[in-house]
Design an enzyme around this catalytic site. Structure first.
Site, mmCIF file in Angstrom:
data_model
loop_
_atom_site.group_PDB
_atom_site.id
_atom_site.type_symbol
_atom_site.label_atom_id
_atom_site.label_comp_id
_atom_site.label_asym_id
_atom_site.label_seq_id
_atom_site.Cartn_x
_atom_site.Cartn_y
_atom_site.Cartn_z
ATOM 1 N N LYS A 1 0.840 -1.211 0.000
ATOM 2 C CA LYS A 1 0.000 0.000 0.000
ATOM 3 C C LYS A 1 0.871 1.255 0.000
ATOM 4 C CE LYS A 1 -2.785 0.927 3.693
ATOM 5 N NZ LYS A 1 -2.602 2.299 4.181
ATOM 6 N N ARG B 1 3.025 5.898 -3.433
ATOM 7 C CA ARG B 1 4.176 6.688 -3.879
ATOM 8 C C ARG B 1 4.429 6.488 -5.367
ATOM 9 N NH1 ARG B 1 4.236 5.732 1.434
ATOM 10 N NH2 ARG B 1 5.454 7.071 2.820
ATOM 11 N N GLY C 1 -4.986 8.110 5.222
ATOM 12 C CA GLY C 1 -4.110 9.112 5.834
ATOM 13 C C GLY C 1 -2.912 9.401 4.947
ATOM 14 N N SER D 1 7.693 9.332 11.671
ATOM 15 C CA SER D 1 6.520 9.152 10.814
ATOM 16 C C SER D 1 6.909 9.284 9.352
ATOM 17 C CB SER D 1 5.459 10.205 11.144
ATOM 18 O OG SER D 1 4.531 10.283 10.077
ATOM 19 N N GLN E 1 4.845 9.278 6.877
ATOM 20 C CA GLN E 1 3.919 10.151 6.152
ATOM 21 C C GLN E 1 4.360 11.599 6.271
ATOM 22 O OE1 GLN E 1 0.073 9.216 7.775
ATOM 23 N NE2 GLN E 1 -0.115 7.347 6.581
ATOM 24 N N ASP F 1 2.198 -0.884 11.897
ATOM 25 C CA ASP F 1 0.922 -1.347 11.345
ATOM 26 C C ASP F 1 0.597 -2.792 11.739
ATOM 27 O OD1 ASP F 1 0.500 1.089 10.202
ATOM 28 O OD2 ASP F 1 1.273 0.525 8.231
HETATM 29 C C1 S3P Z 1 2.589 5.009 6.110
HETATM 30 C C2 S3P Z 1 3.262 5.329 7.264
HETATM 31 C C3 S3P Z 1 2.841 4.896 8.606
HETATM 32 C C4 S3P Z 1 1.797 3.777 8.517
HETATM 33 C C5 S3P Z 1 0.744 4.022 7.482
HETATM 34 C C6 S3P Z 1 1.369 4.192 6.112
HETATM 35 C C7 S3P Z 1 3.108 5.513 4.821
HETATM 36 O O1 S3P Z 1 2.269 5.974 9.308
HETATM 37 O O2 S3P Z 1 1.184 3.590 9.777
HETATM 38 O O3 S3P Z 1 -0.144 2.918 7.428
HETATM 39 O O4 S3P Z 1 2.716 4.996 3.774
HETATM 40 O O5 S3P Z 1 3.915 6.441 4.838
HETATM 41 P P1 S3P Z 1 3.157 7.106 10.030
HETATM 42 O O6 S3P Z 1 3.665 8.025 8.995
HETATM 43 O O7 S3P Z 1 2.194 7.830 10.931
HETATM 44 O O8 S3P Z 1 4.229 6.403 10.744
#
Ligand code: S3P
Length: 719
Positions: A41, A46, A116, A190, A192, A355
């Site tokens: 995912k 990306r 998110g 993080s 993200q 996760d």
């Molecule tokens: C993700 C980063 C993680 C993960 C989310 C996907 C990503 O979150 O929990 O399911 O694709 O960058 P965080 O950025 O809050 O660590």
């Protein structure tokens, strides 16, 4: 992973197999069933995004067609990029990139659905590109914090407008202001946030450096490098030969020099998602897939496979057979049934299995002894509050599970696990319980099972094919069968309003009438004040001058929690229930100051939210409808004119005899308190946009209660 221009086919490339992701293949000679899982995912998001921004045509294969990636694809289409339907079987397709400066402002809001990653990455892209757009999402996404991305971007010159609640979507990227780039230290690792900042640097051509206290997934950095953008990554403190999270104390920095940059197109096959494979590893290890499973084509990026280390500590026998080395490592996992034991999970390993923690908690229910998960407060702001969701569901199946602010303890049991669980619209909660329900002797009904489509379309079909005992099925024993469609969750009711508007007495009476629980948020703030004065467990108070600097970790050490008690919640501080001491003059004088300390609000937020998870709660306060329960079904904002409020306040102590001057003086005090409440920067008092205003000036107390009860009944009638 390779940039497409002039490159040979990826040696690691697996042609879109006829079987498609997640499908069953021929059993191998050793009787293990061979399976594949859908595309990763994180990498799929990306790949779509960066291919859209490349100069030229990219070829992508194995992209996850799950709902989250559909949200990214749809948003990119609205930004002017032509993206075909995502093939359901991961088959290859092409995207013609529009270049770094080719995005155009969308006509309507960009709906990020449940994702998110879509929301946060796009906030960075749009801010860096200066493209105005509004981002929104589903009810779960509207509850997730966004300032962790917008605050650094704002400091660097980007401009946003929060169109709903503070720190939440919908947010408009204004596309104004000069983005300068900069350096940012993340409080929590993080990927993200790191990726959003790097993308803002990429699109604006400004320098960017992101430092994080740990090692989050590095797919963005790897992919950017493969597309010709020199991103530097540095890891400090990682012991030689150790994997992320295993060496202790590491910090990471990812940085990008000033541009302009261009992205070469990409030829890329997305590996299978290790986070999806983890569910199958757990199933096989727990004896739910006969002699075991061979899972091929799984991404083995070291920042993602912390779960393998933890599973091994729990006794899982899993072999890792790497394929030829590529930009994103890939390989096969071979798993056989094992006897599991509890373990401790925490510290620097957390980001590498963030996760998979719900799954670890589910496996812990079948492992001998206690499993302790700590340092994972981030779980509370994922697609659901995953700590509360796991603990509540495990308890519903008869497992002993205790919640902590940053984790949980789960005690393993051999007893059959049977019952219904809620998913809070969270795909990973649904799948964790799907695995438990597929184990011999267990039966779990999962509410909203379709949520798995977010990351693992075909999960239930695959599970039914590989599991030793077909699931789900009714219990064999006389265990009561849960209702086919669970009773609707009773609503959460919020009552906010200014001082003296009667919220607390009204809330208590409404809760009593409806048989709901009354959450008196003021009691929690009072408990923190008391703990600051007395020092809770330590017996040593904190000097008042230093209260504003209290940290979340120090607050956690006070061990304050809300416990259900008859019709309400009782506040526990350490080992005591200090009911009477919460109302002493020392506490009363200081509580409003304590309530303004940001660390106090942040920490208490989670405690309050947990009380609403199962619904049936009436919560009163100042930010219940706006911040604590933005998704509450019934929101009432109580108002009454100043004099009436002053009269009611005085009546509490003086009866109805208060003199006119006293009422006037009290009204002046209330007016200044109103101003202060409305103007404070932390959670200012204001009605939620969807709150109903109830003017109680001319109502008796009984009438007020009746009006609120009517609203709740109406809401219940609608469900
Ligand atoms: C993700 C980063 C993680 C993960 C989310 C996907 C990503 O979150 O929990 O399911 O694709 O960058 P965080 O950025 O809050 O660590």
């Amino acid at each position: 992973m390779k940039a497409a221009s002039g490159s040979a086919p990826n040696p690691d490339h697996r042609p879109g197999s006829d079987d498609g992701p997640g499908s069953d293949q021929t059993p191998a000679s050793d009787d293990l069933t061979t399976v594949r899982v859908p595309g990763d995912k994180s990498i799929s998001h990306r790949a779509l995004l960066l291919a859209a921004l490349a100069e030229g045509e990219s070829r992508l294969e194995g992209v996850l067609p799950g709902a989250d990636c559909q949200s990214t694809a749809e948003a990119l289409r609205a930004l002017g990029v032509e993206i075909p339907e995502l093939p359901v079987d991961g088959a290859p397709f092409r995207i013609r990139g529009v270049g770094i400066s080719g995005l155009r402002a969308p006509e309507g809001p960009l709906d990020c659905g449940n994702s998110g990653t879509t929301a946060r990455l796009l906030l960075g892209v749009l801010a860096g590109a200066g493209v105005p757009a509004t981002l929104t999402g589903d009810a779960s996404l509207l509850r997730r914090p966004m300032r962790r991305v917008t605050a650094p971007l704002d400091t660097m010159g980007a401009r946003f407008r929060e169109e709903g609640l503070q720190d939440r979507l919908p947010i408009r990227v204004l596309g104004e202001g000069e983005f300068r780039g900069g350096r940012w230290l993340l409080p929590v690792a993080s990927a993200q946030v790191k990726s959003a900042l790097l993308l803002a640097g990429l699109l604006s051509g400004r320098p960017m450096a992101v430092e994080e206290p740990g090692r989050s997934r590095d797919h963005t950095e790897r992919m950017l490098r493969a597309m010709g953008v020199p991103v530097q990554s540095r890891w400090v403190g990682l012991a030689e030969g150790a994997e992320p999270g295993q060496g202790g104390g590491e910090r990471g920095t990812a940085s990008l020099e000033a541009g302009p940059h261009t992205l070469r197109p990409l030829e890329f096959s997305v590996p299978g998602d290790p986070s999806s494979a983890a569910f199958l590893v757990a199933l096989a290890a727990l004896g739910g897939a006969g002699p075991g499973l061979r899972i091929e084509g799984v991404g083995l990026n070291p920042t993602r496979i912390g779960f393998l280390h933890v599973f091994r500590r729990m006794g899982v026998e899993v072999e890792v057979l790497p394929d030829a080395e590529a930009e994103e490592p890939v390989g096969t996992l071979v798993v056989r049934p094992s006897k599991l034991v509890g373990t401790d999970v925490g510290g620097p390993e957390i980001p590498s299995l963030i996760d998979e923690l719900p799954l670890v908690a589910a496996m812990a229910a079948r492992a001998r002894g206690v499993t302790r998960i700590r340092d994972a407060a981030e779980l509370r702001v994922k697609e659901s509050d995953r700590i509360a969701a796991m603990a509540t569901n495990l308890r519903a199946l008869g497992v002993t599970a205790r919640e902590y602010p940053d984790g949980m303890d789960v005690e393993g049991t051999d007893a059959p696990l049977q019952g219904s669980v809620a998913t809070w619209h969270d795909h990973r909660i649904a799948m964790a319980f799907g695995i438990l329900g597929a184990l011999p002797g267990c039966w779990v009904e999962v509410e909203t099972p379709e949520m798995v489509d977010v990351s693992f379309p075909g999960f239930w079909e695959l599970l039914a094919r590989v599991s030793a005992s077909p699931a789900p099925r009714p219990p064999a024993s006389p265990a009561p069968r849960p209702p086919a469609s669970p009773a609707p969750r009773p609503p959460v009711v919020t009552l906010d309003g200014p001082a003296g508007s009667g919220k607390s007495t009204t809330a208590r009476a409404v809760a009593e009438r409806l048989g709901f629980l009354h959450l008196d948020s003021g009691a929690l703030y009072r408990a923190v004040t008391l703990a600051l004065l007395e020092g809770a467990g330590s017996g040593k108070g904190r000097p008042e001058a230093a209260w504003d600097d209290v940290t979340v970790a120090e607050l956690e050490a006070f061990d304050i929690s809300l416990e259900r008690d008859g019709g309400g919640f009782r506040v526990r501080v350490g080992r005591q229930y200090p009911e009477a001491r919460l109302r002493t003059p020392e506490v009363t004088e200081r509580v409003s100051r304590v309530a303004k300390i940001p660390a106090v609000r942040e920490w208490l937020l989670a405690a309050q939210r947990r009380t609403g998870l199962e619904g049936g709660v009436v919560a009163d306060g100042r930010d219940m409808g706006t911040v604590v329960f933005p998704e509450a079904e019934v929101k009432v904002f109580l108002v009454a004119d100043l004099e009436e409020r002053a009269r009611r306040r005085l009546a509490e102590t003086l009866g109805d005899e208060a003199q006119r001057e006293m009422v006037e003086a009290e009204a002046r005090r209330l007016a200044s308190r109103d101003r202060e409440d409305a103007e404070r920067t932390v959670a200012p008092l204001r009605p939620a946009p969807d709150a109903v205003e109830l003017d109680t000036t001319d109502l008796t107390f009984e009438e007020q209660v009746e009006r609120v009860v009517e609203r709740v009944r109406e809401a219940q009638g609608r469900t």
